[in-house]
Write a protein that holds these residues in place. Structure first.
Motif, short mmCIF file in Angstrom:
data_model
loop_
_atom_site.label_atom_id
_atom_site.label_comp_id
_atom_site.label_asym_id
_atom_site.label_seq_id
_atom_site.Cartn_x
_atom_site.Cartn_y
_atom_site.Cartn_z
N SER A 172 6.49 25.43 15.29
CA SER A 172 5.63 24.45 15.41
C SER A 172 5.09 23.84 14.08
N GLN A 173 5.10 24.47 12.76
CA GLN A 173 4.74 23.92 11.37
C GLN A 173 5.94 22.87 11.27
N VAL A 174 7.07 22.97 11.88
CA VAL A 174 8.17 21.90 11.49
C VAL A 174 7.51 20.54 11.99
N GLU A 175 7.13 20.52 13.21
CA GLU A 175 6.48 19.20 13.97
C GLU A 175 5.22 18.92 13.00
N TRP A 176 4.40 19.65 12.72
CA TRP A 176 3.21 19.62 11.75
C TRP A 176 3.48 19.02 10.71
N ALA A 177 4.51 19.60 10.00
CA ALA A 177 4.95 19.01 8.61
C ALA A 177 5.41 17.60 8.68
N LEU A 178 6.05 17.36 9.72
CA LEU A 178 6.88 15.95 9.81
C LEU A 178 5.85 15.08 10.13
N HIS A 179 4.64 15.40 10.86
CA HIS A 179 3.82 14.37 11.07
C HIS A 179 2.96 14.11 10.01
N CYS A 180 2.66 15.20 9.23
CA CYS A 180 1.77 15.09 7.87
C CYS A 180 2.45 14.13 6.85
N CYS A 181 3.78 14.46 6.81
CA CYS A 181 4.50 13.67 6.00
C CYS A 181 4.44 12.28 6.16
N ALA A 182 4.59 11.93 7.47
CA ALA A 182 4.38 10.43 7.97
C ALA A 182 3.10 9.92 7.89
N ILE A 183 2.20 10.61 7.91
CA ILE A 183 0.55 10.06 7.58
C ILE A 183 0.70 10.01 6.12
N LEU A 184 0.96 10.96 5.09
CA LEU A 184 1.27 10.60 3.86
C LEU A 184 1.79 9.71 3.18
N ALA A 185 2.96 9.38 3.90
CA ALA A 185 3.78 7.97 3.47
C ALA A 185 3.09 6.91 3.52
N GLY A 186 1.81 6.76 4.22
CA GLY A 186 0.98 5.44 4.25
C GLY A 186 -0.17 5.50 3.32
N LEU A 187 0.03 6.58 2.60
CA LEU A 187 -1.26 6.67 1.42
C LEU A 187 -1.05 5.74 0.29
N PRO A 188 -2.22 5.04 0.06
CA PRO A 188 -1.85 4.27 -1.06
C PRO A 188 -1.58 5.11 -2.48
N GLU A 189 -0.87 4.45 -3.07
CA GLU A 189 -0.41 4.92 -4.70
C GLU A 189 -1.72 5.74 -5.32
N GLY A 190 -1.43 7.20 -5.73
CA GLY A 190 -2.40 7.67 -6.48
C GLY A 190 -3.38 8.37 -5.67
N ARG A 191 -3.66 8.18 -4.36
CA ARG A 191 -4.75 8.82 -3.44
C ARG A 191 -4.09 10.13 -2.85
N TYR A 192 -4.93 10.86 -2.51
CA TYR A 192 -4.78 12.16 -1.78
C TYR A 192 -5.52 12.47 -0.48
N LEU A 193 -4.89 13.21 0.26
CA LEU A 193 -5.41 13.48 1.55
C LEU A 193 -5.72 15.22 1.75
N SER A 194 -6.61 15.29 2.15
CA SER A 194 -7.01 16.88 2.09
C SER A 194 -6.32 17.76 3.60
N THR A 195 -6.15 18.75 3.42
CA THR A 195 -5.90 19.79 4.52
C THR A 195 -6.95 19.42 5.80
N LYS A 196 -8.25 19.49 5.27
CA LYS A 196 -9.14 19.15 6.18
C LYS A 196 -9.03 18.05 7.06
N ALA A 197 -8.61 17.02 6.41
CA ALA A 197 -8.28 15.67 7.12
C ALA A 197 -7.35 15.64 8.07
N LEU A 198 -6.08 16.27 7.57
CA LEU A 198 -4.99 16.37 8.27
C LEU A 198 -4.93 17.11 9.48
#
Ligand code: SF4
Ligand code: SF4
Lengths: 162, 162
Positions: free
Chosen positions: A5-31
């Motif tokens: 299931s980590q595969v599904e999680w990783a794909l979803h997280c990458c999709a979210i991170l792709a929408g992140l503005p340049e230079g900003r970070y999103l924590s594990t907690k938020a994801l």
DNA sequence: CAAAATAGGGATATTTGTTATCCTTAATAG
DNA sequence: CTATTAAGGATAACAAATATCCCTATTTTG
């Protein structure tokens, strides 16, 4: 044989991170909160992405993850292999070596046809994943997800991005 | 994510059964001895082949297994799915449903793009296996395996075939 | 500088799936 | 009748996936 299931999680997280503005970070907690996943265990998947060099991290408050490359440079295969490993799905235990008719010293030099065919199918699977970029996914999602949900999600992420 | 070793066993057993003369049967015992496998457990794999209708069985002394179809009518996919199951290797746990920004009642009708892409790759794997027939394997093996080993193996099998 | 938040990673438990063995039953050949 | 076989249920041993906990080093914030 089911992918973790980590595969599904990783794909979803990458999709979210792709929408992140340049230079900003999103924590594990938020994801973890966003996807309703156990934070500590999701963390292992993100560490796999990190070790594979797909994401970049920073520590401290406002720390977290961002993509290490542009979404067009990240393939599904990159992400899947980061968490699932690069090993082939068919492993050959060389049972032909047990054939009682073989000469004692006789040893095959090449993998037999059974293994080669299974590996070709495995490679076809990987090739398919290699040809889908994260940017392709984003493009599809942006068409399919309602605009207002997209906007709210984007806002939710920005509020928490360090 | 690794295929069960039973997949390898089943493929090898089918290859042996393909060389069996019309109307004769080979027992679990012989197949297990030939491949150096645990008889009782190999039996489970053969039962899977039987349930899938790929092999035919008879009981009693001189009983055992034979192919239910011609090798040209049996594909790798048939055999792999018989023991490994037909379920897709990527299962979607619908984690998008946890998105806190979604309206409470909102429910997606179709599987999202992530799942569809993963399923396409899965289908590419199956398509590759679907396009290899057992007869193709036999043809390759007959070219690669030394003639004398082939002959001894054939004799070994015939001695035990009921 | 001090405190809080973060990723990384080790240790460990829980759950599930794979591998393996044993035993009973029904069918079949000799 | 007897020996042999496939089928299948029960169960145990083992490995992998899933999940939690805790400690450390680092970095931002106040
Ligand atoms: S798949 Fe081929 S190489 Fe692998 S064990 Fe079987 S015969 Fe040997
Ligand atoms: S893969 Fe798509 S459909 Fe499956 S859980 Fe994730 S978002 Fe939902």
């Amino acid at each position: 044989m089911i992918l973790k299931s980590q595969v599904e999680w990783a794909l979803h997280c990458c999709a979210i991170l792709a929408g992140l503005p340049e230079g900003r970070y999103l924590s594990t907690k938020a994801l973890a909160e966003f996807h309703g996943l156990p934070k500590e265990y999701l963390s292992k998947a993100l560490q796999s992405l990190s070790q594979a060099g797909l994401v970049h991290t920073t520590l401290g408050p406002s720390g977290g993850y961002r993509l290490a490359k542009a979404p067009a440079e990240l393939t599904f295969l990159d992400i899947v292999e980061a968490v699932e490993g690069k090993a082939r799905t068919f492993v050959c235990t060389n049972i032909r070596a047990n054939n009682p008719c073989r000469a004692p010293g006789y040893c095959e030099s090449t993998p037999c046809a059974v293994a080669r065919i299974m590996w070709e199918a495995d490679e076809a699977w990987r090739e398919k994943l290699r040809n889908v970029r994260l940017s392709d996914l984003i493009e599809i999602l942006s068409k399919e997800i309602p605009a207002d949900l997209m906007k709210r999600t984007f806002g939710w992420v920005l509020e928490r991005a360090g």
